[in-house]
Write a protein that holds these residues in place. Structure first.
Motif, PDB file in Angstrom:
ATOM      1  N   ASP A   1     -81.922 -27.853 -45.614  1.00  0.00           N
ATOM      2  CA  ASP A   1     -81.600 -26.459 -45.802  1.00  0.00           C
ATOM      3  C   ASP A   1     -80.564 -26.051 -44.757  1.00  0.00           C
ATOM      4  N   ASN A   2     -80.526 -26.443 -43.599  1.00  0.00           N
ATOM      5  CA  ASN A   2     -79.467 -26.050 -42.783  1.00  0.00           C
ATOM      6  C   ASN A   2     -78.201 -26.906 -42.775  1.00  0.00           C
ATOM      7  N   ASN A   3     -78.118 -28.089 -43.267  1.00  0.00           N
ATOM      8  CA  ASN A   3     -76.798 -28.822 -43.229  1.00  0.00           C
ATOM      9  C   ASN A   3     -76.534 -29.302 -44.390  1.00  0.00           C
TER      10      ASN A   3
ATOM     11  N   GLU B   1     -87.739 -31.903 -41.814  1.00  0.00           N
ATOM     12  CA  GLU B   1     -86.884 -32.705 -42.803  1.00  0.00           C
ATOM     13  C   GLU B   1     -86.312 -31.531 -43.735  1.00  0.00           C
ATOM     14  N   HIS B   2     -87.105 -30.728 -44.201  1.00  0.00           N
ATOM     15  CA  HIS B   2     -86.814 -29.708 -45.175  1.00  0.00           C
ATOM     16  C   HIS B   2     -85.743 -28.785 -44.549  1.00  0.00           C
ATOM     17  N   ASN B   3     -86.058 -28.435 -43.221  1.00  0.00           N
ATOM     18  CA  ASN B   3     -85.234 -27.710 -42.606  1.00  0.00           C
ATOM     19  C   ASN B   3     -83.699 -28.244 -42.448  1.00  0.00           C
ATOM     20  N   TYR B   4     -83.858 -29.381 -42.304  1.00  0.00           N
ATOM     21  CA  TYR B   4     -82.539 -30.239 -42.026  1.00  0.00           C
ATOM     22  C   TYR B   4     -81.575 -30.202 -43.134  1.00  0.00           C
TER      23      TYR B   4
ATOM     24  N   ILE C   1     -73.585 -38.452 -39.667  1.00  0.00           N
ATOM     25  CA  ILE C   1     -75.017 -38.773 -40.010  1.00  0.00           C
ATOM     26  C   ILE C   1     -75.276 -37.417 -41.057  1.00  0.00           C
ATOM     27  N   ASN C   2     -74.666 -36.433 -41.163  1.00  0.00           N
ATOM     28  CA  ASN C   2     -75.187 -35.783 -42.149  1.00  0.00           C
ATOM     29  C   ASN C   2     -74.543 -36.230 -43.526  1.00  0.00           C
TER      30      ASN C   2
ATOM     31  N   VAL D   1     -75.885 -32.766 -33.196  1.00  0.00           N
ATOM     32  CA  VAL D   1     -75.827 -31.247 -32.685  1.00  0.00           C
ATOM     33  C   VAL D   1     -75.993 -30.421 -33.975  1.00  0.00           C
ATOM     34  N   PRO D   2     -76.942 -29.488 -34.083  1.00  0.00           N
ATOM     35  CA  PRO D   2     -77.319 -28.830 -35.182  1.00  0.00           C
ATOM     36  C   PRO D   2     -75.931 -28.006 -35.292  1.00  0.00           C
ATOM     37  N   LEU D   3     -75.708 -27.785 -36.653  1.00  0.00           N
ATOM     38  CA  LEU D   3     -74.284 -27.188 -37.579  1.00  0.00           C
ATOM     39  C   LEU D   3     -73.929 -25.719 -36.593  1.00  0.00           C
ATOM     40  N   HIS D   4     -74.993 -24.909 -36.334  1.00  0.00           N
ATOM     41  CA  HIS D   4     -74.824 -23.610 -35.668  1.00  0.00           C
ATOM     42  C   HIS D   4     -74.343 -23.759 -34.276  1.00  0.00           C
TER      43      HIS D   4
END
Lengths: 345, 345
Positions: free
Chosen positions: A42-44, A37-40, A180-181, A214-217
């Protein structure tokens, strides 16, 4: 070590090992879910408007600091497949459950934060907005003026009065999302905003949240090109981290939390609902089937048998909203929750 | 032989071979594209409502048999990922281009068949339906009656009058779709219905049609299950057969056909538009960029340089619809088309 991948718990290092360890920033025993979840977040990145939206919500919560406040989420989230979104994956939801429920929460004395998919149904205007030709079919011209067709006057007056009362008394805060973001960032920020209300805060999570994204990158910058006679499109989507656990434990400690489980296969509805309740340790899962969701739902709660709420055939024929039965049943449980939490004042 | 797979052209059989051939139903020289499209309609059933919808359209066309009739398609099609659709892939389109264009076609004397994504914007009601709180914010209570807020009276009266004129003169037929399958079946059936009008029929294909779909036999019956901590979702989508060629050649011979090309990358807009025009041999491609589509479009036509239509800064500031420039430019071309086709009577 790729910090994006949740690691299994590692054994504690011995003193000797500890001295030789080079990277002391790697956490010991990292719980996989937390890192996920932290990663989510951090990355979005959060949506740009988030700060001003939350400051409005903060004012709303301050205004209602002695009242019960429900956060109703409603409508489906989207998953963009392109950065300049032409194509996206959507979850079906007109927002009927959320918009209707919000009206009954207002009737039961709650202030309502309505976190909804943009252009999905809204409390009160839902009675008109998704009709065949929204709006204009209810109007006519008389003596050079637009007036409401007399046959709609009575019902419209009743709806308009309720809507205006909610507005005048500052009881309804409408906050939109699309992706979703946007939804996840807003939900997290609102949860923190609602913390001062403790057990008087109620979460009614009726939005249809995407399970995969779909992850941002990996999102392409431009529209995916199709070729004539062309190739297949292969897509790989990641599971959306399960945020409910975090909501229950960290973001909204003390609040009562209700989630929904929508299925199409009746044989797994109860087991799936029970599973969700056990996984997230919250207070109530409302199970429903896509096919029958407007006439029956099931309450799944800790230490209690499943409790069905159903419209009678007569109620169904009379067009009674099932939410007029669901919300009072929730209010009763919320009252008990507040009493048992001992912070009703 | 698997008839679902388009076959390459086969050589003609010799007399001897012909006598020995067992299956005489296998077509000789089957063009791959035709089989592709036939297969689509063979393997994907028409919506149940299609017949009654088309019989309504047939009446409409008969009523307007001496007029010009435009079929405007509008909004995005969806691709269901499940049979009892909870999740689907959607193409972004509020339907602004289609709904606005339909109004200007009506002002220019056309009868309009408006084939639109359900709940996307509609001609006339578009001015109100996607506002923050559709409808109720324009109303107030006065002497126990719902009335239109005086500050909206004038504009609303003008919109209502146009809408009611279109209804009274039977100039506007609203037909909805949701999925790509509903869209394709309806488009084909309407094209045939419009054939008697010959060159007086105009196709204005502004809908955002999906490029990829999941074939019927691969769609799961129930909601896709996600697992906690779960797996990736892998999806494989097939390209939607290109129907424009078939529309031009077979379904609507004689009609004038306009398609849209929406891109996000300005460097490929013109080449993509030209490519579409050459591939399908129709009359006009209107290219536009997602970012600037409300203020500039480009007409790409056979044997002519690209022709840009742009709002001036003053027009933009005054809120002029670019469709008020696009539609008259089309009407001019349609008049030439009818004259050159020699069947204007």
């Amino acid at each position: 070590m790729d910090s994006h991948i949740p690691s299994p718990p590692t054994r504690r290092l011995s003193t000797g090992e500890r001295e030789n360890a080079i990277d002391r920033t790697i956490p010991l025993f990292p719980p996989a879910v937390e890192i996920d979840e932290h990663n989510y977040f951090d990355n979005n990145d959060p949506p740009e408007y988030l700060e001003s939206m939350i400051s409005g919500a903060h004012e709303f919560v301050k205004f209602h600091k002695y009242n019960r406040v429900v956060l109703v989420t409603s409508g489906g989230t989207t998953v963009p497949l392109e950065n300049q979104t032409v194509r996206f994956i959507d979850n079906f939801s007109a927002g009927t459950r959320g918009a209707t429920s919000a009206e009954y929460f207002l009737e039961n004395g709650y202030a309502v934060i309505f976190l909804h998919r943009q252009f999905s149904l809204l409390p009160y205007s839902r009675h008109y907005s998704h009709s065949t030709n929204c709006f204009l079919d209810f109007m006519e011209e008389k003596n050079g003026k637009v007036v409401v067709d007399p046959k709609y006057q009575e019902e419209m007056l009743s709806v308009l009065r309720k809507y205006q009362t909610a507005k005048e008394k500052n009881l309804l805060l409408l906050l939109p999302f699309t992706t979703i973001n946007q939804y996840l960032h807003t939900l997290r920020a609102l949860s923190v905003t609602l913390q001062p209300l403790k057990s008087r805060a109620l979460f009614y999570l009726a939005a249809a949240v995407s399970d995969f994204f779909v992850p941002l990158h990996r999102i392409p910058e431009h529209k995916i090109q199709s070729k004539a006679g062309g190739n297949k499109l292969l897509m790989s989507l990641d599971p959306v981290p399960k945020f409910l656990h975090r909501l229950v434990e960290k973001w909204a400690p003390g609040a009562m939390i209700i989630s929904f489980k929508l299925e199409t296969d009746s044989s797994i509805l109860l087991s799936k609902s029970r599973q969700a309740l056990e996984r997230y340790s919250h207070q109530l899962v409302i199970g429903n089937l896509l096919q029958t969701r407007k006439k029956e739902v099931v309450f799944v709660e800790p230490d209690a048998p499943a409790h069905w709420i159903r419209l009678t055939p007569a109620q169904e024929a009379a067009g009674i909203d099932i939410e007029s039965l669901i919300i009072p049943a929730i209010v009763k449980r919320h009252t008990v929750w507040i009493k048992e939490s001992g912070n009703s004042a």
